[in-house]
Design a protein around this motif. Structure first.
Motif, PDB file in Angstrom:
ATOM      1  N   PHE A 116      -6.061   7.283  -6.903  1.00 33.93           N
ATOM      2  CA  PHE A 116      -5.187   6.131  -6.689  1.00 33.93           C
ATOM      3  C   PHE A 116      -5.466   5.044  -7.718  1.00 33.93           C
ATOM      4  O   PHE A 116      -4.544   4.497  -8.342  1.00 33.93           O
ATOM      5  N   GLU A 117      -6.732   4.710  -7.913  1.00 34.32           N
ATOM      6  CA  GLU A 117      -7.101   3.657  -8.859  1.00 34.32           C
ATOM      7  C   GLU A 117      -6.681   4.004 -10.282  1.00 34.32           C
ATOM      8  O   GLU A 117      -6.317   3.122 -11.067  1.00 34.32           O
ATOM      9  N   MET A 121      -2.008   8.923  -8.165  1.00 35.25           N
ATOM     10  CA  MET A 121      -1.264   8.937  -6.911  1.00 35.25           C
ATOM     11  C   MET A 121      -0.912   7.498  -6.562  1.00 35.25           C
ATOM     12  O   MET A 121      -1.669   6.580  -6.901  1.00 35.25           O
ATOM     13  N   ASP A 122       0.217   7.312  -5.884  1.00 38.72           N
ATOM     14  CA  ASP A 122       0.472   5.984  -5.330  1.00 38.72           C
ATOM     15  C   ASP A 122       0.113   6.003  -3.851  1.00 38.72           C
ATOM     16  O   ASP A 122      -0.298   7.030  -3.294  1.00 38.72           O
ATOM     17  N   LEU A 123       0.266   4.862  -3.190  1.00 41.41           N
ATOM     18  CA  LEU A 123      -0.226   4.735  -1.827  1.00 41.41           C
ATOM     19  C   LEU A 123       0.545   5.620  -0.860  1.00 41.41           C
ATOM     20  O   LEU A 123      -0.031   6.149   0.099  1.00 41.41           O
ATOM     21  N   GLU A 125       1.753   8.571  -1.491  1.00 37.94           N
ATOM     22  CA  GLU A 125       1.233   9.931  -1.657  1.00 37.94           C
ATOM     23  C   GLU A 125      -0.136  10.075  -1.004  1.00 37.94           C
ATOM     24  O   GLU A 125      -0.451  11.121  -0.437  1.00 37.94           O
ATOM     25  N   VAL A 126      -0.949   9.029  -1.088  1.00 36.26           N
ATOM     26  CA  VAL A 126      -2.249   9.053  -0.415  1.00 36.26           C
ATOM     27  C   VAL A 126      -2.055   9.182   1.090  1.00 36.26           C
ATOM     28  O   VAL A 126      -2.735   9.966   1.761  1.00 36.26           O
ATOM     29  N   GLU A 127      -1.112   8.416   1.645  1.00 34.00           N
ATOM     30  CA  GLU A 127      -0.841   8.501   3.083  1.00 34.00           C
ATOM     31  C   GLU A 127      -0.335   9.895   3.452  1.00 34.00           C
ATOM     32  O   GLU A 127      -0.710  10.445   4.496  1.00 34.00           O
ATOM     33  N   GLY A 128       0.501  10.480   2.607  1.00 36.60           N
ATOM     34  CA  GLY A 128       0.969  11.838   2.872  1.00 36.60           C
ATOM     35  C   GLY A 128      -0.165  12.835   2.840  1.00 36.60           C
ATOM     36  O   GLY A 128      -0.219  13.765   3.663  1.00 36.60           O
ATOM     37  N   LEU A 405       8.413  -3.395  -2.272  1.00 35.93           N
ATOM     38  CA  LEU A 405       8.253  -2.025  -2.756  1.00 35.93           C
ATOM     39  C   LEU A 405       6.944  -1.862  -3.513  1.00 35.93           C
ATOM     40  O   LEU A 405       6.308  -0.792  -3.445  1.00 35.93           O
ATOM     41  N   ASP A 406       6.508  -2.904  -4.229  1.00 36.88           N
ATOM     42  CA  ASP A 406       5.202  -2.835  -4.892  1.00 36.88           C
ATOM     43  C   ASP A 406       4.083  -2.684  -3.864  1.00 36.88           C
ATOM     44  O   ASP A 406       3.125  -1.933  -4.075  1.00 36.88           O
ATOM     45  N   ARG A 407       4.199  -3.388  -2.747  1.00 37.69           N
ATOM     46  CA  ARG A 407       3.182  -3.249  -1.700  1.00 37.69           C
ATOM     47  C   ARG A 407       3.267  -1.876  -1.041  1.00 37.69           C
ATOM     48  O   ARG A 407       2.247  -1.304  -0.634  1.00 37.69           O
ATOM     49  N   LEU A 408       4.463  -1.347  -0.931  1.00 35.35           N
ATOM     50  CA  LEU A 408       4.634  -0.028  -0.323  1.00 35.35           C
ATOM     51  C   LEU A 408       3.921   1.049  -1.124  1.00 35.35           C
ATOM     52  O   LEU A 408       3.261   1.934  -0.567  1.00 35.35           O
TER      53      LEU A 408
END
Length: 429
Positions: A116-117, A121-123, A125-128, A405-408
């Motif tokens: 992520f860093e 991956m974005d957040l 994808e991490v949640e998925g 959307l940036d926070r999402l």
């Protein structure tokens, strides 16, 4: 890139046929060379003797691989040792790695954190991926894979591009309002904002991801001695509820999770519904049964009378159809005997068909609560764009929509939830 190099067992706990120990970070290649000789070509497995870097003792003979940072899943140099999966072998290799300078055991979720860093991956994808790791049914796996594979990320990227176009139109109208060759933004902005709002509303109307994990709630209700507990035990394949010919045996709700047809369900056996009970404890159970029937996603009603008002989806079941005098079910009721199995397979098919209307379709992106809240917030900002008659106000609504959307995706403003999210991962992921 991180200054640390981390390692962890990234396969199942030993004993096993194969164990994979993964390293990631700037010292990963040096560790491989210290324990297994020259580094193989990138992404090529090499059979090596793996030795203790200090004593030279042979620890195992297995495969080693190297993934350069620019092409690794974590965005750091990554090394894998594919070992024999005995406890002693894995422990010896991990102890040897821990003794090397600059190398330490990984914390829960740290490999994914680095991905992520480093922008791998974005957040969403991490949640998925988190959902994929805890998936227990086929429907959970499919939904999680859709998000982990970037399904939501691609949608968000398209929404961001659309919002940028709308913002550019509004800003151009503001900056060049006095220029004759700049057309007013109102009509196009309004039309495109409405179209995007419609798409978001359609996504919000889909069943949420939580229903996949919590299970479709199915309440079994009816009068006393209607066969409710027997039916529950038959549906879940074990004796979860006490079966007795004595009326009022079930006094509280008995819940049992089960997977049927790749779908998670939570079945509830309830107290028999009747109006003439003088037992205070049984009355409590009856009240709870009525509430459970009212809030269930699906109600299996085993009574001959009409089911309670307020139930969303009712399946009428004529239970104990093998008993004398119950051979002929009332119209619309499914004849069923939990003792000999008559009608049980058909009931399961009907329940699965009803559940399909409550769950995300195959290949559809299912939103979690956090993701739904974000999409709803963007839709609310688009409402503001559509309602506003001033381009300054429109510009502010569009700016806030892009920020949401940036926070999402985790581009901004996510610090308060990252520790909790990554902490739910296993060591080595």
């Amino acid at each position: 890139m991180s200054a640390d190099t981390i390692f962890a067992l990234s396969s199942g706990q030993p004993p096993a046929a194969i164990a994979v120990v993964r390293l990631s970070g700037p010292h990963a290649v040096a560790a491989l060379e210290a324990m297994a000789g020259p580094c193989p070509p990138p992404r090529h497995a090499a059979l090596r003797t793996i030795r203790h870097p200090a004593s030279g003792d042979v620890l195992d003979r297995g495969l080693v691989l190297w993934f350069p940072a620019k092409a690794s899943v974590s965005g750091e140099d990554m090394v894998e040792f594919h070992l024999h999966g005995g406890r002693a072998v894995v422990s010896a290799v991990q102890a040897a790695l821990a003794g090397l300078a600059g190398i330490r055991p990984a914390r829960a979720g740290e490999f994914t954190w680095w991905a992520f860093e480093n922008g791998r991956m974005d957040l969403t994808e991490v949640e998925g991926l988190a959902d994929l790791l805890r998936a227990e049914t086929e429907s959970q796996r499919r939904a999680a894979q859709a998000v982990a594979g970037g399904g939501l990320s691609r949608l968000v990227a398209r929404w961001q591009a659309q919002l940028l176009v709308l913002s550019a139109l509004v800003e151009a109208a503001l900056d060049f309002a006095d220029e004759s060759d700049v057309a007013p933004s109102d009509d196009r902005v309004d039309a495109e904002a409405r179209a995007l709002h419609g798409e978001l509303s359609g996504l919000l109307a889909r069943p949420p991801a939580e229903r996949l994990h919590d299970g479709v709630r199915v309440a079994i209700a009816g009068p006393p001695n209607a066969g409710k507990s027997t039916l529950l035990n038959a549906l879940i394949g074990r004796d979860a509820a006490i079966v007795s010919p004595i009326a009022g045996t079930t006094r509280d709700i008995v819940e049992a999770p089960v997977s049927l047809g790749g779908v998670a369900f939570l079945f509830s056996d309830t107290a028999g519904l009747r109006d003439d009970s003088s037992d205070a404890i049984e009355r409590i159970g009856i009240d709870r049964a009525a509430r459970a029937a009212a809030v269930a996603d699906i109600l299996l009603w085993l009574g001959d009378a009409e089911p309670p008002a307020g139930a969303a989806r009712v399946i009428r079941v004529h239970a104990r159809c093998d008993m004398p005098g119950r051979e002929h079910p009332p119209a619309g009721a499914l004849p069923l005997s939990a003792h000999d199995g008559t009608g049980l397979d058909r009931l399961i098919r009907i329940v699965l068909d009803e559940a399909a209307t409550l769950l995300p379709g195959e290949g559809e992106v299912a939103l979690s609560r956090r993701q739904r809240d974000a999409v709803a917030a963007v839709a609310a900002q688009l409402d503001g764009v559509i309602a506003a008659g001033d381009d300054l106000i429109r510009a502010e609504h569009l700016r806030e929509a892009r920020a949401v959307l940036d926070r999402l995706t985790g581009s901004a403003g996510t610090e308060e939830m990252l520790d909790a999210l990554f902490g739910a991962f296993c060591i080595g992921k």
